[in-house]
Design an enzyme around this catalytic site. Structure first.
Site, PDB file in Angstrom:
ATOM      1  N   ARG A 171       0.820  -1.212   0.000  1.00  0.00           N
ATOM      2  CA  ARG A 171       0.000   0.000   0.000  1.00  0.00           C
ATOM      3  C   ARG A 171       0.857   1.266   0.000  1.00  0.00           C
ATOM      4  O   ARG A 171       0.626   2.184  -0.778  1.00  0.00           O
ATOM      5  CB  ARG A 171      -0.912   0.004   1.221  1.00  0.00           C
ATOM      6  CG  ARG A 171      -1.857  -1.175   1.315  1.00  0.00           C
ATOM      7  CD  ARG A 171      -3.009  -1.086   0.353  1.00  0.00           C
ATOM      8  NE  ARG A 171      -4.038  -2.064   0.660  1.00  0.00           N
ATOM      9  CZ  ARG A 171      -5.233  -2.116   0.089  1.00  0.00           C
ATOM     10  NH1 ARG A 171      -5.544  -1.231  -0.833  1.00  0.00           N
ATOM     11  NH2 ARG A 171      -6.112  -3.044   0.425  1.00  0.00           N
ATOM     12  N   ASP A 191      10.351  -6.003  -5.864  1.00  0.00           N
ATOM     13  CA  ASP A 191       9.287  -6.676  -5.138  1.00  0.00           C
ATOM     14  C   ASP A 191       9.068  -8.018  -5.817  1.00  0.00           C
ATOM     15  O   ASP A 191       8.575  -8.072  -6.948  1.00  0.00           O
ATOM     16  CB  ASP A 191       7.992  -5.860  -5.158  1.00  0.00           C
ATOM     17  CG  ASP A 191       6.927  -6.442  -4.222  1.00  0.00           C
ATOM     18  OD1 ASP A 191       6.800  -7.678  -4.159  1.00  0.00           O
ATOM     19  OD2 ASP A 191       6.223  -5.657  -3.559  1.00  0.00           O
ATOM     20  N   ALA A 251       9.328   2.042   7.116  1.00  0.00           N
ATOM     21  CA  ALA A 251       8.660   0.736   7.196  1.00  0.00           C
ATOM     22  C   ALA A 251       8.839   0.117   8.578  1.00  0.00           C
ATOM     23  O   ALA A 251       8.033   0.368   9.482  1.00  0.00           O
ATOM     24  CB  ALA A 251       9.195  -0.185   6.103  1.00  0.00           C
ATOM     25  N   ARG A 252       9.870  -0.673   8.751  1.00  0.00           N
ATOM     26  CA  ARG A 252      10.167  -1.326  10.027  1.00  0.00           C
ATOM     27  C   ARG A 252      11.671  -1.289  10.256  1.00  0.00           C
ATOM     28  O   ARG A 252      12.457  -1.536   9.341  1.00  0.00           O
ATOM     29  CB  ARG A 252       9.683  -2.782  10.020  1.00  0.00           C
ATOM     30  CG  ARG A 252       8.174  -2.948   9.971  1.00  0.00           C
ATOM     31  CD  ARG A 252       7.525  -2.525  11.287  1.00  0.00           C
ATOM     32  NE  ARG A 252       6.097  -2.790  11.319  1.00  0.00           N
ATOM     33  CZ  ARG A 252       5.163  -1.921  10.951  1.00  0.00           C
ATOM     34  NH1 ARG A 252       5.521  -0.720  10.494  1.00  0.00           N
ATOM     35  NH2 ARG A 252       3.877  -2.238  11.018  1.00  0.00           N
ATOM     36  N   GLU A 280      12.437   0.763  19.248  1.00  0.00           N
ATOM     37  CA  GLU A 280      11.996   2.149  19.315  1.00  0.00           C
ATOM     38  C   GLU A 280      11.650   2.492  20.758  1.00  0.00           C
ATOM     39  O   GLU A 280      10.920   1.733  21.406  1.00  0.00           O
ATOM     40  CB  GLU A 280      10.759   2.377  18.435  1.00  0.00           C
ATOM     41  CG  GLU A 280      11.049   2.233  16.960  1.00  0.00           C
ATOM     42  CD  GLU A 280       9.829   2.493  16.096  1.00  0.00           C
ATOM     43  OE1 GLU A 280       8.765   2.893  16.645  1.00  0.00           O
ATOM     44  OE2 GLU A 280       9.917   2.306  14.875  1.00  0.00           O
ATOM     45  N   HIS A 299       8.748   7.926  14.516  1.00  0.00           N
ATOM     46  CA  HIS A 299       7.680   7.109  13.937  1.00  0.00           C
ATOM     47  C   HIS A 299       6.444   7.964  13.619  1.00  0.00           C
ATOM     48  O   HIS A 299       5.328   7.684  14.062  1.00  0.00           O
ATOM     49  CB  HIS A 299       7.301   5.967  14.891  1.00  0.00           C
ATOM     50  CG  HIS A 299       6.720   4.779  14.181  1.00  0.00           C
ATOM     51  ND1 HIS A 299       7.033   3.486  14.506  1.00  0.00           N
ATOM     52  CD2 HIS A 299       5.839   4.686  13.151  1.00  0.00           C
ATOM     53  CE1 HIS A 299       6.369   2.649  13.717  1.00  0.00           C
ATOM     54  NE2 HIS A 299       5.630   3.364  12.887  1.00  0.00           N
ATOM     55  N   ILE A 300       6.668   8.995  12.790  1.00  0.00           N
ATOM     56  CA  ILE A 300       5.573   9.903  12.435  1.00  0.00           C
ATOM     57  C   ILE A 300       4.948   9.571  11.088  1.00  0.00           C
ATOM     58  O   ILE A 300       3.931  10.169  10.719  1.00  0.00           O
ATOM     59  CB  ILE A 300       6.048  11.370  12.417  1.00  0.00           C
ATOM     60  CG1 ILE A 300       7.182  11.569  11.399  1.00  0.00           C
ATOM     61  CG2 ILE A 300       6.465  11.813  13.811  1.00  0.00           C
ATOM     62  CD1 ILE A 300       7.505  13.015  11.128  1.00  0.00           C
TER      63      ILE A 300
END
Length: 341
Positions: A171, A191, A251-252, A280, A299-300
């Site tokens: 997404r 991907d 992402a992560r 985090e 993490h905004i």
């Protein structure tokens, strides 16, 4: 599966149970969103200040046809579901559904939808902002001009004639590609689940990861946290990136080997925009907090403050789609669970 009629007009009474605790609900749902939900029937709200226990979830969901979950909600276990034998749909007003989904939901035919598309738009917009500001070297220029400087230097670049690498076309990644198509740039995509034809339709060129890292001026990561993606960006791959490349991670944190990234950043040849870390927050003395070529944000990306309204609207839209027998934008199926963050 038979849908609920869109307008009941007193003929059918449908119960919608909103399980998340009060402060989470109020951050996500405005009064107008709740009014829209009430057009479909009775809305039962959780007025508690703590995350619902299993027993509280049972009480809230009792007799419900639709349940709305979000951050802080626990799994909808067999015991919870026993209280709502007519439950047909769970709308998760957040990202990953892993905290709430159980096998019992699939076995009972309960459909599940989340708000990753709404969240993904905010993530993509954040990545776009990082892209423009970093290429313009605004972070350094802002610091230098405060100290009396006025020289743009050689690192200022336009979003023109460059190669933008996108890792992951979910997404957020696919929306980032859509946004980048407004610029005169080459977009390359890695991907493994996207065909070359699909990538082309999106406006990107499918390439292998090593090619992407070697050729890109900006690399934007949009990957879930999975065993397969853990430390995907390791020392060897980071070393292949071009000098002055901007690495963006919204992402992560787990997808990057942070020790390897610190070592590479210490050479001064890359720039990193990191909205996520592992863990985090990072330790107070972590090098990310002091390296001059790192922009670190808490993490905004995704939905923050007014952006939460996107999530609520996604829930309302998918409820409407369900009642009208249309596909759900955020639907998650059992066979997709192993690929989710």
């Amino acid at each position: 599966m038979r849908s609920i009629p869109l307008h009941f007009r007193g003929e059918i009474s449908v119960k919608i149970a909103v399980l998340q605790r009060k402060d989470v609900r109020e951050k996500v749902f405005g009064a107008h969103h709740l009014a829209l939900l009430r057009e479909w029937g009775e809305v039962a709200l959780n007025e508690g200040s703590a995350n619902p226990t299993e027993e509280e979830a049972r009480s809230l969901i009792a007799g419900a046809d639709v349940a709305i979950t979000s951050w802080g909600c626990g799994p909808l276990t067999e015991r919870v579901l026993d209280a709502a034998p007519n439950l047909k749909l769970v709308l998760h007003a957040a990202g990953t559904v892993k905290p709430i989904v159980t096998d019992a939901m699939w076995s009972r035919g309960v459909r599940v939808s989340n708000a990753t598309e709404a969240l993904g738009k905010g993530v993509a917009e954040t990545a776009l902002g990082f892209t423009i500001v970093s290429l313009k070297d605004m972070w350094r220029l802002s610091r230098d001009t405060r100290e009396g400087g006025w020289d743009p230097g050689p690192r200022v670049r336009e979003v023109y004639g460059l190669t933008i690498g996108v890792v992951g076309a979910g997404r957020a990644g696919s929306h980032y590609i859509k946004l980048m198509r407004n610029f005169d740039v080459r977009i390359v995509l890695y991907d493994p689940f996207v065909s070359p034809e699909r990538a082309r339709d999106m406006g990107a060129e499918k390439v292998e990861l090593e090619t992407l890292l070697r050729e890109s001026d900006v690399v934007s990561i949009h990957l879930p946290s999975l065993p397969e993606t853990h430390h995907m960006f390791d020392a060897a791959r980071l070393a292949t990136m071009k000098d002055d490349c901007v690495l963006i991670n919204t992402a992560r944190g787990s997808v990057i080997d942070e020790d390897a990234l610190v070592a590479e950043l210490s050479k001064g040849r890359l720039y990193a925009c990191l909205d996520v870390t592992e863990p985090e927050p990072p330790a107070e003395d972590h090098p990310f907090r002091r390296l001059p070529n790192v922009t670190l944000t808490p993490h905004i990306a995704g939905a923050v403050n007014n952006g939460m309204g996107r999530i609520a609207q996604a829930v309302v839209d998918d409820l409407k789609a369900y009642t009208e027998g249309r596909p759900l934008s955020g639907e998650v199926r059992a066979e997709q669970m192993h690929l989710l963050a």
